[in-house]
Every structure is written in structure tokens, then in C-alpha cells.
Design a protein around this motif. Sequence first.
Motif, PDB file in Angstrom:
ATOM      1  N   GLY A   1       9.879   6.583 -28.118  1.00 25.03           N
ATOM      2  CA  GLY A   1       9.924   5.308 -28.821  1.00 25.03           C
ATOM      3  C   GLY A   1      10.750   5.424 -30.079  1.00 25.03           C
ATOM      4  N   VAL A   2      11.663   4.456 -30.281  1.00 32.21           N
ATOM      5  CA  VAL A   2      12.534   4.480 -31.458  1.00 32.21           C
ATOM      6  C   VAL A   2      12.140   3.399 -32.445  1.00 32.21           C
ATOM      7  CG1 VAL A   2      14.918   4.267 -32.277  1.00 32.21           C
ATOM      8  CG2 VAL A   2      14.429   5.486 -30.132  1.00 32.21           C
ATOM      9  N   ALA A   3      11.991   2.170 -31.954  1.00 34.61           N
ATOM     10  CA  ALA A   3      11.664   1.044 -32.825  1.00 34.61           C
ATOM     11  C   ALA A   3      10.860   0.039 -32.027  1.00 34.61           C
ATOM     12  CB  ALA A   3      12.935   0.409 -33.367  1.00 34.61           C
ATOM     13  N   PRO A   4      10.032  -0.771 -32.693  1.00 34.74           N
ATOM     14  CA  PRO A   4       9.216  -1.748 -31.976  1.00 34.74           C
ATOM     15  C   PRO A   4      10.085  -2.695 -31.137  1.00 34.74           C
ATOM     16  CG  PRO A   4       8.490  -1.544 -34.249  1.00 34.74           C
ATOM     17  CD  PRO A   4       9.779  -0.801 -34.151  1.00 34.74           C
ATOM     18  N   GLY A   5       9.579  -2.999 -29.936  1.00 39.29           N
ATOM     19  CA  GLY A   5      10.304  -3.897 -29.035  1.00 39.29           C
ATOM     20  C   GLY A   5       9.956  -3.609 -27.590  1.00 39.29           C
ATOM     21  N   THR A   6      10.677  -4.273 -26.674  1.00 37.11           N
ATOM     22  CA  THR A   6      10.475  -4.062 -25.233  1.00 37.11           C
ATOM     23  C   THR A   6      11.762  -3.512 -24.643  1.00 37.11           C
ATOM     24  OG1 THR A   6       8.907  -5.898 -25.119  1.00 37.11           O
ATOM     25  CG2 THR A   6       9.883  -5.169 -23.039  1.00 37.11           C
ATOM     26  N   VAL A   7      11.633  -2.499 -23.801  1.00 36.97           N
ATOM     27  CA  VAL A   7      12.808  -1.852 -23.237  1.00 36.97           C
ATOM     28  C   VAL A   7      12.668  -1.778 -21.715  1.00 36.97           C
ATOM     29  CG1 VAL A   7      11.807   0.466 -23.508  1.00 36.97           C
ATOM     30  CG2 VAL A   7      14.285   0.198 -23.361  1.00 36.97           C
ATOM     31  N   SER A   8      13.801  -1.969 -21.048  1.00 34.15           N
ATOM     32  CA  SER A   8      13.842  -1.864 -19.591  1.00 34.15           C
ATOM     33  C   SER A   8      14.361  -0.477 -19.231  1.00 34.15           C
ATOM     34  CB  SER A   8      14.755  -2.946 -18.993  1.00 34.15           C
ATOM     35  OG  SER A   8      14.886  -2.766 -17.599  1.00 34.15           O
ATOM     36  N   ILE A   9      13.550   0.246 -18.459  1.00 33.27           N
ATOM     37  CA  ILE A   9      13.909   1.595 -18.030  1.00 33.27           C
ATOM     38  C   ILE A   9      14.262   1.558 -16.533  1.00 33.27           C
ATOM     39  CG2 ILE A   9      13.130   3.973 -17.791  1.00 33.27           C
ATOM     40  CD1 ILE A   9      13.506   3.088 -20.684  1.00 33.27           C
ATOM     41  N   ASP A  10      15.433   2.073 -16.174  1.00 32.32           N
ATOM     42  CA  ASP A  10      15.882   2.092 -14.779  1.00 32.32           C
ATOM     43  C   ASP A  10      15.984   3.527 -14.283  1.00 32.32           C
ATOM     44  OD1 ASP A  10      16.184  -0.695 -14.598  1.00 32.32           O
ATOM     45  OD2 ASP A  10      18.140  -0.566 -15.601  1.00 32.32           O
ATOM     46  N   TYR A  11      15.671   3.659 -13.003  1.00 35.61           N
ATOM     47  CA  TYR A  11      15.932   4.925 -12.308  1.00 35.61           C
ATOM     48  C   TYR A  11      17.001   4.615 -11.274  1.00 35.61           C
ATOM     49  CZ  TYR A  11      15.149   9.425 -10.054  1.00 35.61           C
ATOM     50  OH  TYR A  11      15.304  10.699  -9.539  1.00 35.61           O
ATOM     51  N   VAL A  12      18.221   5.101 -11.486  1.00 30.93           N
ATOM     52  CA  VAL A  12      19.406   4.668 -10.718  1.00 30.93           C
ATOM     53  C   VAL A  12      19.861   5.799  -9.795  1.00 30.93           C
ATOM     54  CG1 VAL A  12      21.759   3.784 -10.865  1.00 30.93           C
ATOM     55  CG2 VAL A  12      20.105   3.210 -12.659  1.00 30.93           C
ATOM     56  N   TYR A  13      20.067   5.411  -8.523  1.00 30.65           N
ATOM     57  CA  TYR A  13      20.585   6.368  -7.536  1.00 30.65           C
ATOM     58  C   TYR A  13      22.106   6.278  -7.484  1.00 30.65           C
ATOM     59  CZ  TYR A  13      15.817   7.046  -5.982  1.00 30.65           C
ATOM     60  OH  TYR A  13      14.505   7.352  -5.925  1.00 30.65           O
TER      61      TYR A  13
END
Length: 353
Positions: free
Chosen positions: A46-58
Motif C-alpha cells: 500500500g502506498v496511499a489511500p485509494g482503490t487500485v485494480s490489480i491484474d494478472y496478465v498472461y
Amino acid sequence: VPAPITGSTSVCAGSTTSLYTTSTGGTWVSGTPSVATISSTGVLSGVAPGTVSIDYVYGTGCTTNYIVTVNMTPGAITGSSSVCIGDNTTLANATPGGMWTSSSTSMATIGSSTGTVTGMSAGVPTISYTLATGCYTSSPITVNVLPGAITGPTAVCVGDNIALGSSTTGGIWSSSATTLAIVGSASGIVNGVSAGVPTISYTLPTGCMRIANITVNATPAASTGVMSVCIGQTTTLANSSSGGTWSSGTVTMATVGSLSGIVTGVATGMPVITYAMPSGCFTASVVTVNPLPGSITGASSVCVGLTTTLSSATTGGAWSSSNTSEATVGSGSGIVTGIATGTPVITYLLPTG
């Protein structure tokens, strides 16, 4: 189709959490690195407050997605990093809405909403400030021991001294009012300066201290009066400080009226006459008790125009007549000469009076 991502859906700023997938061969990607970053092994930071989308890309371009909320971590705890047993200190945090806890309430308790820490026993418990999201910050606090209780008298007279002590070594003594009492920083010897109730402190290098209120009582003024008396005679002493009582240090030499101050000579010597206040503070005077000369011997009458010789077994005195128009007397000889009819008094006086 890639397998779904699992793991925590939230993380605190400044903390990490691990995400997982059963699929292999892909790459982890953060949609907003300023909110959270993710390593090649799926460790999200975590870096800063907020919402983040994490992708697992092939490599095929297929992707699976996961949303993680980065919650705010409260600011650093401020305030003292130590407290004494039985004392308290208040900690603070600029981030509102959190609750305070102690890792060991046997060492220190803390008000959950106030941040007031009370030392219970020596140690280093951890104090935490936790937000409703579970994000927290923590800080150790040292609970220091108090020195041993101050021992010694609780009162001293002006101009006198007492010795205080503590079973704990290494502390420093101090006075709250040096106009009332001074104390040796290393010795604990208190000297009364003026009447009052100063606080004497014994402080360890940790800042932990014990205190004692010492009463400084006024010493009566010096006694006044004639400081000599003959055996069998009296002299009166006085003191401007009221409420005290008189006493003699040697009643075989002189007695004194406890309220009157009248000293009666008993035997030759230099007894100490004391005037003491109810507080125990006193002033002392040395009174000299002088011997009387031996009785006057010789004729108790003489004819006008004739002489008679008087004497005393005690030497060194001088003779005198109360009425030289009736009789004269040689000051060194004791020879009385009748001058006119009458009853003059002949005195033999020592240098002591």
C-alpha cells in the motif's frame, strides 16, 4: 481462462499483503502504482489511500482482475516516550477516529479515547493507535521505576538542618523554594531558611521522583535580660517570640520559671537556659551563676568618732557605705568610722556584682 485472484481486499498504506492465483506464467500489474505496487510474486504494498485494480496478465493477453482498497495509516504517535510508575502522560495522534490500546496493561494502561497512559510496573509495553479499518501505528513506551520513599524528619527549624534519604541511589535532591529551605543536591541535607512548607524532591535520571513536604518552623528570637545571677538571687529573661516555655539545662546550677523566665541561682556554674516553641525550635542562652562572698564578720556597732573593722572570708571585694554622713568604710580595708548616729548599711561587693 486464468484462475481468479484471492487474498485480502484491503491493505493499509505502508503495509503489505499477498495476492494469489493458481494460474502460472502470468505477470502482476498494478493499475495505479501511486496507490499500490505489486511485486512479481504477488506481494502488494500500500502506498496511499485509494482503490487500485490489480491484474494478472498472461502472454496470451488474457487477464484476471482484482480490486484492493488501500486504507489510510494513522500518523505517528506523539508525546513522551516514557512514564513513571504511578504517574501518567498523554499521547496524541493527528489522525482522528482511532482507539488506543496497550500491549501489556500490567505495565501500562491507556485511555482508549484519551491517550492518557498510566505507568503500572517497570517495562516497555507497546502503545497502539488503531483506526476502524484496522490500520494502526504503534510506539513503545518505557515505564520507569520510582525511587524509594523519602525518609527522615518532616520538619526543621530556621537556621537548623535535617538529613533526608532514599533507598534508591543515583538521584538528585532539589527544593521547590530555596527562600524557605535549601537542600544538598547529593547529600539530602535540608537547611531551614525561613518559615514555610517547601517541597523537597528526589529525582532519578529517568525523571521519576519522590517528594516530601517539609515544614520549616520559625526559631524564636534571642532571649534578652541580664545573663548573670548570684547564688540565691534572681534575674529575669525575656523573649519577643510568644508561646514558648523556659527550661534550665542544669537545675543544680539554676532553675527557671517555665512561663515567667525568672532564673534563680543555685550553685556556681554556667547553665544553659532554653526558650522553646511548641514546634521544638528554640534559642539558648548561657547564664553565669556567681558565688556570694562569705558573710561579713565583725562588730555590728561603732561609736561616733571611733572605728571598727569588718571582714569577709572571700577576697577581692570592695567595701561601701549606704550613708557616708553616718559612717564611712575603707573600700579595701573594711575599717568603719562612725560619723553620726544612725544605722548605715555596709556592703561587701565582688567584681561579679
